[in-house]
Design an enzyme around this catalytic site. Structure first.
Site, short mmCIF file in Angstrom:
data_model
loop_
_atom_site.label_atom_id
_atom_site.label_comp_id
_atom_site.label_asym_id
_atom_site.label_seq_id
_atom_site.Cartn_x
_atom_site.Cartn_y
_atom_site.Cartn_z
N ASP A 225 42.56 37.72 30.24
CA ASP A 225 43.36 38.85 29.78
C ASP A 225 44.26 39.16 30.97
O ASP A 225 43.80 39.70 31.98
CB ASP A 225 42.45 40.05 29.48
CG ASP A 225 43.26 41.24 29.00
OD1 ASP A 225 44.40 41.42 29.48
OD2 ASP A 225 42.77 42.00 28.15
N HIS A 226 45.52 38.77 30.90
CA HIS A 226 46.33 38.77 32.12
C HIS A 226 46.52 40.18 32.70
O HIS A 226 46.82 40.33 33.88
CB HIS A 226 47.67 38.06 31.92
CG HIS A 226 48.72 38.86 31.22
ND1 HIS A 226 48.80 38.96 29.87
CD2 HIS A 226 49.74 39.60 31.70
CE1 HIS A 226 49.82 39.73 29.54
NE2 HIS A 226 50.42 40.13 30.63
N HIS B 163 44.38 44.08 26.10
CA HIS B 163 44.92 44.75 27.28
C HIS B 163 44.58 46.25 27.32
O HIS B 163 44.11 46.77 28.33
CB HIS B 163 46.44 44.60 27.35
CG HIS B 163 46.92 43.18 27.23
ND1 HIS B 163 46.22 42.13 27.75
CD2 HIS B 163 48.04 42.65 26.68
CE1 HIS B 163 46.88 41.01 27.51
NE2 HIS B 163 47.98 41.29 26.86
#
Ligand code: BG6
Length: 515
Positions: free
Chosen positions: A203-204, A266
């Site tokens: 999950d960047h 996010h």
């Protein structure tokens, strides 16, 4: 914001950043599956290139770039350089540096469902390891569309590539599953081939500097913890707003929508970092246990009350930065009658001692008036107002504002006396800005995350139970929206603040969106 603010600066002690000198990774082979895709072009290669320039990578390093595309190796490398020129935080690549980096890349064409491709990858790995005289860390990065994850994992499972569990790691991009059921299925398949410790679900957002700084703010300072609970905090707002539309991702977005694309991962991760209990240590599983506790404590929304807790929207045509833009239904690969949401806002409660009764408002959308990600902690008013009424015309409760992007920083809003002969209170900001306080370049999220995978640190990655718990939170909304498609889309104009219903969602609790 409407109020005028004063400014005071926090100066970091010791100041002007000292970046720890790099300790190189051990010998590593990064196998990128989907090497001609957008993710590789925009994010992965620029990130690895920066890790290389910053001296993090072992001299025994190789990228095996695998794609179905029929580009020649030369065309492929030229294409990668264009991606770096356009998307690296350092700007255009310098020819000498690029030429020495690109030697580490081997291009391999092949079909992901053909067994010989996997034997070929194996022989490339063996060749490199023989040259280096060691067993390298092998990282398989699935930079492919999500519907290929299972197929590729099964092929890998049937090959010899996964034999060495200690040295083999798998990186899986989001979205992880399409709903709870498919996420469970994918977890099941991956677990039949890999141990959980080998799987890195990306999950960047978790790699972003400011997101990691939430942990530092909360757990490296004694100042906040005593007030970090229902007794002092009135509500929390998490906004991730984008001016971008769906661009060329219509095909994917038609199957996703804002809830799946942004909130399931996010925004819920941001919520976890804000609300988790203090970890006993910074061990990966300790942090992840505390986060999953939060997801499990989120109050389940009943199907008949979804409309009270969730709002959706879809953008119509409008104006962004002075340019006319089309509505979502006119974007490429989007159905003319699409009912997919490009905006979602939800209200959640966390049923535990710390957060009982505090509403958490999460909101995200495309084609909005601004591009920013902000978390606002709104504190309760003081218990007794002792100042005369004329002193408090501009009075506001305290706020802690965490700016994730584009301007990274933290602000505390508090009341101060305005200079003058009378007692007049006015809100002012104390603020810490990354740009002003640190001169060194901030790594991109993918740099942090890729280095973590190389070093075997899974703290910032999603564990299987976290992903499933996040789906569980959203399933009632997903189901209700699928069963009752919206009849009023498009319901917000591009370039504005999103649908009116999102204002109503928060206004009925006596609040308003702060940014
Ligand atoms: C991705 C979503 O995960 O995050 C995109 O799929 C979105 O739709 C992007 O635009 C936002 O990321 P960032 O880092 O630009 O805020």
């Amino acid at each position: 914001m409407s109020v005028q603010t004063g400014k005071a600066f926090f100066i970091p002690n010791g100041t002007r950043a000292n970046v720890a000198s790099a300790i190189k990774t051990s010998p590593t082979i990064l196998i990128i599956l989907g090497a001609t895709g957008d993710l590789t072009w925009r994010k992965l290669i620029p990130a690895v290139y920066n890790l290389y320039l910053d001296n993090w990578l072992s001299d025994d390093f190789e990228i095996i770039a695998v794609s179905r595309n029929s580009m020649s190796e030369r065309e492929f490398k030229k294409h990668l350089r264009e991606g770096v020129d356009k998307h690296s935080r350092r700007g255009k690549a310098k020819t000498r540096e690029w030429n020495s980096f690109v030697k580490y890349i081997v291009y391999q064409r092949g079909e992901f469902d053909s067994a010989p491709l996997y034997s070929k990858i194996e022989s490339l790995i063996n060749k490199a390891e023989k040259k280096w005289n060691c067993i390298a860390t092998r990282i398989f990065y699935m930079a492919v569309p999500p519907n290929s994850f299972e197929k590729i994992a099964l092929k890998m499972g049937a090959s010899k590539l996964v034999k060495n569990k200690l040295k083999t790691r798998l990186v899986v991009e989001k979205p992880f599953g399409h709903n709870l059921e498919s996420a469970r299925r994918l977890n099941g398949i991956l677990h039949s081939i890999f141990d959980e410790s080998q799987i890195y679900r990306i999950d960047h957002y978790l790699g972003k500097e400011t997101v990691q700084n939430i942990l530092a703010l909360r757990f490296a300072n004694g100042l906040f913890e005593p007030t970090w609970n229902r007794n002092y905090i009135d509500n929390v707002q998490i906004t991730v707003s984008e001016q971008l539309g769906v661009e060329n991702r219509g095909n994917y977005y038609e199957t996703a929508g804002a809830l799946r694309d942004m909130i399931q991962n996010h925004l819920l991760q941001l919520l976890c970092l804000i609300t988790m209990e203090p970890p006993v240590s910074f061990e990966a599983d300790e942090i992840r246990n505390r986060k999953v506790d939060v997801l499990n404590a989120i109050r389940k929304i009943r199907p008949d009350e979804v409309h009270q807790f969730a709002v959706r929207g879809q953008y119509g045509k409008g104006w962004i930065k002075g340019k006319k833009v089309v509505g979502y239904r006119q974007e490429p690969d989007v159905a003319k009658t699409s009912v997919k949401e490009t905006f979602a806002a939800v209200k959640l409660f966390i049923d535990n001692w710390r957060w009982q009764g505090v509403p958490f408002y999460l909101r995200t959308g495309k084609r909005l008036n601004d591009t920013l990600s902000v978390i606002t902690i709104q504190f309760r008013p003081v218990p007794h107002q002792s100042f005369p009424a004329e002193a408090t015309v501009n009075w506001q409760p305290n706020k802690l504002i965490l700016n994730i992007q584009p301007h990274m920083g933290i602000r505390i809003r508090f009341q101060a006396k305005r200079p003058g002969l009378k007692m007049v209170l006015h809100p002012v900001d104390m603020q810490f800005n990354y740009d002003e306080s640190y001169t060194s370049g901030t790594p991109e999220a993918y740099e942090t995350l890729l280095l973590d995978v190389m070093e075997g640190d899974s703290t910032l990655f999603m564990r299987s139970d976290q992903v499933e718990a996040a789906w569980k939170v959203l399933m009632p909304i997903i189901q209700a929206w699928e069963e009752n498609p919206s009849v009023n889309f498009p319901n917000y104009e591009s370039g504005l603040q999103g649908p009116e219903d999102a204002e109503a969602l928060i206004a009925k609790d006596g609040h308003n969106w702060i940014v």
